[in-house]
Scaffold this motif. Structure first.
Motif, PDB file in Angstrom:
ATOM      1  N   TRP A  77      -2.469 -23.209  73.138  1.00  0.00           N
ATOM      2  CA  TRP A  77      -1.452 -23.982  72.430  1.00  0.00           C
ATOM      3  C   TRP A  77      -0.083 -23.493  72.918  1.00  0.00           C
ATOM      4  N   TYR A  78       0.749 -24.458  73.310  1.00  0.00           N
ATOM      5  CA  TYR A  78       2.120 -24.176  73.697  1.00  0.00           C
ATOM      6  C   TYR A  78       3.048 -24.826  72.678  1.00  0.00           C
ATOM      7  N   ARG A  79       4.217 -24.242  72.566  1.00  0.00           N
ATOM      8  CA  ARG A  79       5.257 -24.814  71.721  1.00  0.00           C
ATOM      9  C   ARG A  79       6.424 -25.213  72.621  1.00  0.00           C
ATOM     10  N   GLN A  80       6.939 -26.421  72.393  1.00  0.00           N
ATOM     11  CA  GLN A  80       8.104 -26.859  73.165  1.00  0.00           C
ATOM     12  C   GLN A  80       9.180 -27.351  72.219  1.00  0.00           C
ATOM     13  N   ARG A 133      14.255 -30.295  74.541  1.00  0.00           N
ATOM     14  CA  ARG A 133      15.002 -30.058  75.772  1.00  0.00           C
ATOM     15  C   ARG A 133      14.853 -28.621  76.306  1.00  0.00           C
ATOM     16  N   LYS A 134      13.761 -27.966  75.909  1.00  0.00           N
ATOM     17  CA  LYS A 134      13.476 -26.622  76.416  1.00  0.00           C
ATOM     18  C   LYS A 134      12.140 -26.634  77.149  1.00  0.00           C
ATOM     19  N   GLU A 135      11.858 -25.508  77.821  1.00  0.00           N
ATOM     20  CA  GLU A 135      10.570 -25.411  78.489  1.00  0.00           C
ATOM     21  C   GLU A 135       9.464 -25.056  77.499  1.00  0.00           C
ATOM     22  N   PRO A 136       8.224 -25.421  77.790  1.00  0.00           N
ATOM     23  CA  PRO A 136       7.102 -25.009  76.920  1.00  0.00           C
ATOM     24  C   PRO A 136       6.928 -23.497  76.972  1.00  0.00           C
ATOM     25  N   LYS A 137       6.557 -22.928  75.834  1.00  0.00           N
ATOM     26  CA  LYS A 137       6.269 -21.494  75.782  1.00  0.00           C
ATOM     27  C   LYS A 137       4.915 -21.285  75.132  1.00  0.00           C
ATOM     28  N   LEU A 138       4.173 -20.332  75.677  1.00  0.00           N
ATOM     29  CA  LEU A 138       2.840 -20.061  75.159  1.00  0.00           C
ATOM     30  C   LEU A 138       2.904 -19.598  73.712  1.00  0.00           C
ATOM     31  N   LEU A 139       2.188 -20.302  72.860  1.00  0.00           N
ATOM     32  CA  LEU A 139       2.088 -19.902  71.455  1.00  0.00           C
ATOM     33  C   LEU A 139       0.887 -18.988  71.280  1.00  0.00           C
ATOM     34  N   MET A 140      -0.266 -19.454  71.704  1.00  0.00           N
ATOM     35  CA  MET A 140      -1.450 -18.618  71.648  1.00  0.00           C
ATOM     36  C   MET A 140      -2.570 -19.186  72.501  1.00  0.00           C
ATOM     37  N   SER A 141      -3.378 -18.295  73.035  1.00  0.00           N
ATOM     38  CA  SER A 141      -4.613 -18.698  73.688  1.00  0.00           C
ATOM     39  C   SER A 141      -5.638 -18.981  72.599  1.00  0.00           C
ATOM     40  N   VAL A 142      -6.654 -19.750  72.930  1.00  0.00           N
ATOM     41  CA  VAL A 142      -7.691 -20.095  71.962  1.00  0.00           C
ATOM     42  C   VAL A 142      -9.002 -19.525  72.446  1.00  0.00           C
ATOM     43  N   TYR A 143      -9.594 -18.674  71.656  1.00  0.00           N
ATOM     44  CA  TYR A 143     -10.839 -18.033  72.034  1.00  0.00           C
ATOM     45  C   TYR A 143     -12.006 -18.662  71.286  1.00  0.00           C
ATOM     46  N   SER A 144     -13.187 -18.519  71.848  1.00  0.00           N
ATOM     47  CA  SER A 144     -14.387 -19.145  71.283  1.00  0.00           C
ATOM     48  C   SER A 144     -14.623 -18.746  69.834  1.00  0.00           C
ATOM     49  N   ASN A 203      -9.059 -17.368  66.680  1.00  0.00           N
ATOM     50  CA  ASN A 203      -8.125 -16.251  66.633  1.00  0.00           C
ATOM     51  C   ASN A 203      -6.929 -16.599  65.764  1.00  0.00           C
ATOM     52  N   GLU A 204      -6.327 -15.546  65.261  1.00  0.00           N
ATOM     53  CA  GLU A 204      -5.236 -15.701  64.301  1.00  0.00           C
ATOM     54  C   GLU A 204      -4.058 -14.849  64.744  1.00  0.00           C
ATOM     55  N   ASP A 205      -2.868 -15.393  64.566  1.00  0.00           N
ATOM     56  CA  ASP A 205      -1.657 -14.633  64.874  1.00  0.00           C
ATOM     57  C   ASP A 205      -0.655 -14.946  63.775  1.00  0.00           C
ATOM     58  N   GLY A 206      -0.609 -14.072  62.784  1.00  0.00           N
ATOM     59  CA  GLY A 206       0.292 -14.307  61.650  1.00  0.00           C
ATOM     60  C   GLY A 206      -0.092 -15.575  60.897  1.00  0.00           C
ATOM     61  N   ARG A 207       0.823 -16.519  60.848  1.00  0.00           N
ATOM     62  CA  ARG A 207       0.582 -17.757  60.096  1.00  0.00           C
ATOM     63  C   ARG A 207      -0.186 -18.796  60.913  1.00  0.00           C
ATOM     64  N   PHE A 208      -0.477 -18.483  62.150  1.00  0.00           N
ATOM     65  CA  PHE A 208      -1.107 -19.438  63.065  1.00  0.00           C
ATOM     66  C   PHE A 208      -2.578 -19.058  63.310  1.00  0.00           C
ATOM     67  N   THR A 209      -3.445 -20.076  63.195  1.00  0.00           N
ATOM     68  CA  THR A 209      -4.867 -19.866  63.475  1.00  0.00           C
ATOM     69  C   THR A 209      -5.331 -20.943  64.444  1.00  0.00           C
ATOM     70  N   ALA A 210      -6.001 -20.517  65.495  1.00  0.00           N
ATOM     71  CA  ALA A 210      -6.533 -21.462  66.475  1.00  0.00           C
ATOM     72  C   ALA A 210      -8.053 -21.399  66.467  1.00  0.00           C
ATOM     73  N   GLN A 211      -8.678 -22.551  66.602  1.00  0.00           N
ATOM     74  CA  GLN A 211     -10.135 -22.632  66.631  1.00  0.00           C
ATOM     75  C   GLN A 211     -10.571 -23.483  67.812  1.00  0.00           C
ATOM     76  N   LEU A 212     -11.747 -23.161  68.344  1.00  0.00           N
ATOM     77  CA  LEU A 212     -12.343 -23.930  69.433  1.00  0.00           C
ATOM     78  C   LEU A 212     -13.717 -24.401  68.980  1.00  0.00           C
ATOM     79  N   ASN A 213     -13.968 -25.677  69.135  1.00  0.00           N
ATOM     80  CA  ASN A 213     -15.290 -26.238  68.836  1.00  0.00           C
ATOM     81  C   ASN A 213     -15.818 -26.873  70.108  1.00  0.00           C
ATOM     82  N   ARG A 214     -16.647 -26.102  70.813  1.00  0.00           N
ATOM     83  CA  ARG A 214     -17.150 -26.588  72.109  1.00  0.00           C
ATOM     84  C   ARG A 214     -18.114 -27.751  71.937  1.00  0.00           C
ATOM     85  N   ALA A 215     -18.896 -27.743  70.881  1.00  0.00           N
ATOM     86  CA  ALA A 215     -19.887 -28.815  70.679  1.00  0.00           C
ATOM     87  C   ALA A 215     -19.200 -30.166  70.540  1.00  0.00           C
ATOM     88  N   SER A 216     -18.093 -30.181  69.804  1.00  0.00           N
ATOM     89  CA  SER A 216     -17.366 -31.432  69.594  1.00  0.00           C
ATOM     90  C   SER A 216     -16.182 -31.584  70.533  1.00  0.00           C
TER      91      SER A 216
END
Lengths: 115, 111
Positions: B35-38, B41-52, B55-68
Protein backbone atom coordinates in the motif's frame (compact mmCIF):
# COMPACT_ATOMS: atom_id res chain seq x y z
CA UNK A 1 15.95 12.67 3.11
CA UNK A 2 15.61 11.71 -0.52
CA UNK A 3 17.88 9.01 -1.85
CA UNK A 4 16.51 9.48 -5.34
CA UNK A 5 16.71 12.88 -6.93
CA UNK A 6 14.93 14.38 -9.87
CA UNK A 7 15.72 17.65 -11.58
CA UNK A 8 14.30 19.99 -12.52
CA UNK A 9 11.36 20.04 -10.11
CA UNK A 10 9.33 22.20 -12.48
CA UNK A 11 9.94 22.92 -16.17
CA UNK A 12 8.02 25.14 -18.56
CA UNK A 13 9.31 24.93 -22.10
CA UNK A 14 8.26 25.79 -25.64
CA UNK A 15 7.06 23.37 -28.27
CA UNK A 16 9.80 21.72 -30.29
CA UNK A 17 12.53 22.00 -27.68
CA UNK A 18 14.65 19.05 -26.66
CA UNK A 19 14.57 18.32 -22.95
CA UNK A 20 16.22 15.88 -20.59
CA UNK A 21 14.75 15.02 -17.22
CA UNK A 22 17.38 13.88 -14.76
CA UNK A 23 17.04 11.09 -12.21
CA UNK A 24 19.78 9.87 -9.89
CA UNK A 25 19.74 7.50 -6.94
CA UNK A 26 22.35 6.82 -4.29
CA UNK A 27 20.99 3.50 -3.05
CA UNK A 28 22.82 1.27 -5.54
CA UNK A 29 19.51 -0.03 -6.90
CA UNK A 30 19.78 -1.95 -10.16
CA UNK A 31 16.20 -1.34 -11.16
CA UNK A 32 14.90 2.05 -12.18
CA UNK A 33 11.62 3.21 -13.67
CA UNK A 34 9.92 6.21 -15.21
CA UNK A 35 6.23 6.84 -14.68
CA UNK A 36 3.95 9.46 -16.15
CA UNK A 37 1.02 10.75 -14.11
CA UNK A 38 -1.56 13.37 -15.01
CA UNK A 39 -3.27 15.21 -12.13
CA UNK A 40 -5.73 12.97 -10.32
CA UNK A 41 -5.00 10.07 -12.64
CA UNK A 42 -3.17 6.78 -12.32
CA UNK A 43 0.51 6.14 -12.81
CA UNK A 44 1.61 4.81 -16.17
CA UNK A 45 4.94 3.02 -16.62
CA UNK A 46 6.75 4.45 -19.66
CA UNK A 47 10.30 3.06 -19.29
CA UNK A 48 12.26 0.77 -17.03
CA UNK A 49 15.76 -0.57 -16.65
CA UNK A 50 17.09 -3.66 -14.88
CA UNK A 51 20.68 -2.48 -14.93
CA UNK A 52 23.41 -0.73 -16.89
CA UNK A 53 22.79 -0.83 -20.65
CA UNK A 54 19.35 -2.34 -20.10
CA UNK A 55 16.27 -0.31 -21.05
CA UNK A 56 12.74 -1.38 -21.91
CA UNK A 57 9.57 0.39 -22.92
CA UNK A 58 6.76 0.32 -20.43
CA UNK A 59 3.05 -0.21 -20.75
CA UNK A 60 2.22 3.27 -22.00
CA UNK A 61 3.57 4.29 -25.38
CA UNK A 62 5.83 7.29 -25.05
CA UNK A 63 7.84 9.39 -27.47
CA UNK A 64 10.55 9.75 -24.88
CA UNK A 65 13.79 7.78 -24.74
CA UNK A 66 15.99 6.74 -21.82
CA UNK A 67 19.55 5.63 -21.25
CA UNK A 68 21.33 3.77 -18.45
CA UNK A 69 25.06 4.22 -18.76
CA UNK A 70 25.63 4.30 -15.00
CA UNK A 71 23.79 2.44 -12.28
CA UNK A 72 22.84 5.59 -10.43
CA UNK A 73 21.66 7.65 -13.40
CA UNK A 74 18.55 7.16 -15.57
CA UNK A 75 17.77 10.27 -17.64
CA UNK A 76 14.69 10.64 -19.82
CA UNK A 77 14.84 12.64 -23.05
CA UNK A 78 12.18 14.19 -25.24
CA UNK A 79 13.67 15.16 -28.62
CA UNK A 80 10.86 17.55 -29.51
CA UNK A 81 8.48 18.56 -26.76
CA UNK A 82 4.79 18.96 -27.52
CA UNK A 83 1.87 20.23 -25.40
CA UNK A 84 0.62 16.61 -25.15
CA UNK A 85 3.78 15.83 -23.14
CA UNK A 86 2.57 18.11 -20.34
CA UNK A 87 2.42 15.88 -17.27
CA UNK A 88 4.22 14.85 -14.10
CA UNK A 89 7.13 12.47 -14.60
CA UNK A 90 8.11 10.29 -11.63
CA UNK A 91 11.33 8.33 -11.40
CA UNK A 92 11.59 5.32 -9.07
CA UNK A 93 14.06 2.63 -8.13
CA UNK A 94 13.86 -0.71 -6.37
CA UNK A 95 16.15 -3.26 -4.82
CA UNK A 96 17.36 -6.39 -6.50
CA UNK A 97 16.78 -9.85 -5.21
CA UNK A 98 13.82 -12.05 -4.63
CA UNK A 99 12.91 -10.66 -1.21
CA UNK A 100 11.42 -7.28 -1.78
CA UNK A 101 9.78 -5.73 1.26
CA UNK A 102 10.45 -2.17 0.32
CA UNK A 103 8.80 -1.77 -3.05
CA UNK A 104 9.65 1.33 -4.95
CA UNK A 105 11.26 4.53 -3.79
CA UNK A 106 10.05 7.49 -5.80
CA UNK A 107 11.71 10.78 -6.58
CA UNK A 108 9.77 14.00 -6.05
CA UNK A 109 8.89 14.21 -9.71
CA UNK A 110 9.30 16.70 -12.52
CA UNK A 111 6.24 18.69 -13.44
CA UNK A 112 6.58 19.46 -17.15
CA UNK A 113 4.51 22.04 -18.99
CA UNK A 114 4.97 22.45 -22.73
CA UNK A 115 3.53 25.65 -24.13
CA UNK B 1 -10.13 -6.30 -16.85
CA UNK B 2 -7.41 -4.28 -15.14
CA UNK B 3 -4.65 -6.21 -13.40
CA UNK B 4 -5.16 -4.25 -10.19
CA UNK B 5 -8.53 -2.72 -9.36
CA UNK B 6 -9.53 -0.29 -6.66
CA UNK B 7 -12.66 1.68 -5.87
CA UNK B 8 -11.64 5.27 -6.68
CA UNK B 9 -13.86 6.73 -3.95
CA UNK B 10 -13.82 9.33 -2.56
CA UNK B 11 -14.46 7.90 0.85
CA UNK B 12 -15.57 10.77 3.07
CA UNK B 13 -15.37 9.78 6.74
CA UNK B 14 -15.50 11.73 10.00
CA UNK B 15 -12.47 12.02 12.22
CA UNK B 16 -12.13 9.00 14.47
CA UNK B 17 -13.91 6.64 12.09
CA UNK B 18 -12.60 3.30 10.93
CA UNK B 19 -12.35 2.91 7.17
CA UNK B 20 -11.34 -0.03 5.00
CA UNK B 21 -10.26 -0.28 1.38
CA UNK B 22 -10.02 -3.36 -0.77
CA UNK B 23 -7.96 -3.99 -3.85
CA UNK B 24 -8.32 -6.96 -6.18
CA UNK B 25 -5.62 -8.36 -8.44
CA UNK B 26 -6.04 -10.65 -11.42
CA UNK B 27 -2.72 -12.52 -11.57
CA UNK B 28 -2.80 -15.38 -9.08
CA UNK B 29 0.99 -15.69 -9.23
CA UNK B 30 1.54 -12.15 -7.94
CA UNK B 31 4.20 -12.17 -5.29
CA UNK B 32 4.56 -8.89 -3.46
CA UNK B 33 1.91 -6.47 -2.33
CA UNK B 34 2.09 -2.95 -1.02
CA UNK B 35 0.00 0.00 0.00
CA UNK B 36 1.31 3.42 -1.00
CA UNK B 37 0.04 6.80 0.04
CA UNK B 38 0.02 9.72 -2.37
CA UNK B 39 -0.76 13.26 -1.30
CA UNK B 40 -2.06 15.74 -3.83
CA UNK B 41 0.64 16.67 -6.36
CA UNK B 42 3.28 14.65 -4.50
CA UNK B 43 5.07 11.41 -5.22
CA UNK B 44 3.72 8.10 -3.85
CA UNK B 45 5.33 6.94 -0.63
CA UNK B 46 5.37 3.44 0.76
CA UNK B 47 2.85 3.06 3.56
CA UNK B 48 3.32 -0.62 4.24
CA UNK B 49 4.11 -3.94 2.66
CA UNK B 50 1.43 -6.61 2.92
CA UNK B 51 2.44 -9.99 4.23
CA UNK B 52 0.55 -13.27 3.97
CA UNK B 53 -0.05 -13.38 7.70
CA UNK B 54 -1.34 -9.82 7.77
CA UNK B 55 0.51 -6.99 9.42
CA UNK B 56 -0.20 -3.97 11.54
CA UNK B 57 1.55 -0.64 11.91
CA UNK B 58 -0.08 1.57 14.50
CA UNK B 59 -3.56 2.47 13.28
CA UNK B 60 -3.03 0.71 9.94
CA UNK B 61 -3.68 -2.98 9.29
CA UNK B 62 -3.07 -4.72 5.99
CA UNK B 63 -4.40 -8.14 5.02
CA UNK B 64 -3.80 -10.44 2.06
CA UNK B 65 -6.34 -12.98 0.87
CA UNK B 66 -4.69 -15.11 -1.78
CA UNK B 67 -7.71 -17.37 -2.30
CA UNK B 68 -9.90 -14.43 -3.26
CA UNK B 69 -7.02 -12.41 -4.69
CA UNK B 70 -7.45 -9.22 -2.77
CA UNK B 71 -5.62 -7.10 -0.27
CA UNK B 72 -7.16 -4.75 2.22
CA UNK B 73 -6.13 -1.74 4.24
CA UNK B 74 -7.88 -0.82 7.48
CA UNK B 75 -7.37 2.57 9.09
CA UNK B 76 -8.59 2.99 12.66
CA UNK B 77 -9.25 6.27 14.45
CA UNK B 78 -8.92 8.30 11.24
CA UNK B 79 -7.05 11.60 11.44
CA UNK B 80 -7.40 14.63 9.21
CA UNK B 81 -3.83 13.97 8.11
CA UNK B 82 -4.86 10.58 6.72
CA UNK B 83 -6.60 12.37 3.84
CA UNK B 84 -4.79 11.19 0.72
CA UNK B 85 -5.02 8.72 -2.14
CA UNK B 86 -4.10 5.15 -1.23
CA UNK B 87 -2.54 3.12 -4.00
CA UNK B 88 -2.57 -0.64 -4.14
CA UNK B 89 0.58 -2.03 -5.74
CA UNK B 90 1.28 -5.57 -6.88
CA UNK B 91 4.54 -7.02 -8.09
CA UNK B 92 4.12 -9.67 -10.70
CA UNK B 93 5.67 -13.10 -10.80
CA UNK B 94 9.23 -13.85 -9.86
CA UNK B 95 11.76 -12.80 -12.46
CA UNK B 96 10.04 -9.57 -13.32
CA UNK B 97 10.36 -6.45 -11.25
CA UNK B 98 7.49 -4.56 -12.74
CA UNK B 99 5.03 -3.19 -10.26
CA UNK B 100 1.42 -2.67 -11.21
CA UNK B 101 -0.32 0.28 -9.59
CA UNK B 102 -4.01 0.55 -8.97
CA UNK B 103 -5.75 3.81 -9.77
CA UNK B 104 -5.95 4.62 -6.07
CA UNK B 105 -8.71 5.17 -3.55
CA UNK B 106 -9.18 8.73 -2.39
CA UNK B 107 -9.86 9.25 1.31
CA UNK B 108 -11.09 12.48 2.85
CA UNK B 109 -11.27 12.65 6.62
CA UNK B 110 -13.65 15.38 7.74
CA UNK B 111 -13.49 17.42 10.94
Amino acid sequence: EADIYQTPRYLVIGTGKKITLECSQTMGHDKMYWYQQDPGMELHLIHYSYGVNSTEKGDLSSESTVSRIRTEHFPLTLESARPSHTSQYLCASSESGGVDPYGYTFGSGTRLTVV
Amino acid sequence: RKEVEQDPGPFNVPEGATVAFNCTYSNSASQSFFWYRQDCRKEPKLLMSVYSSGNEDGRFTAQLNRASQYISLLIRDSKLSDSATYLCVVRLTSGTYKYIFGTGTRLKVLA
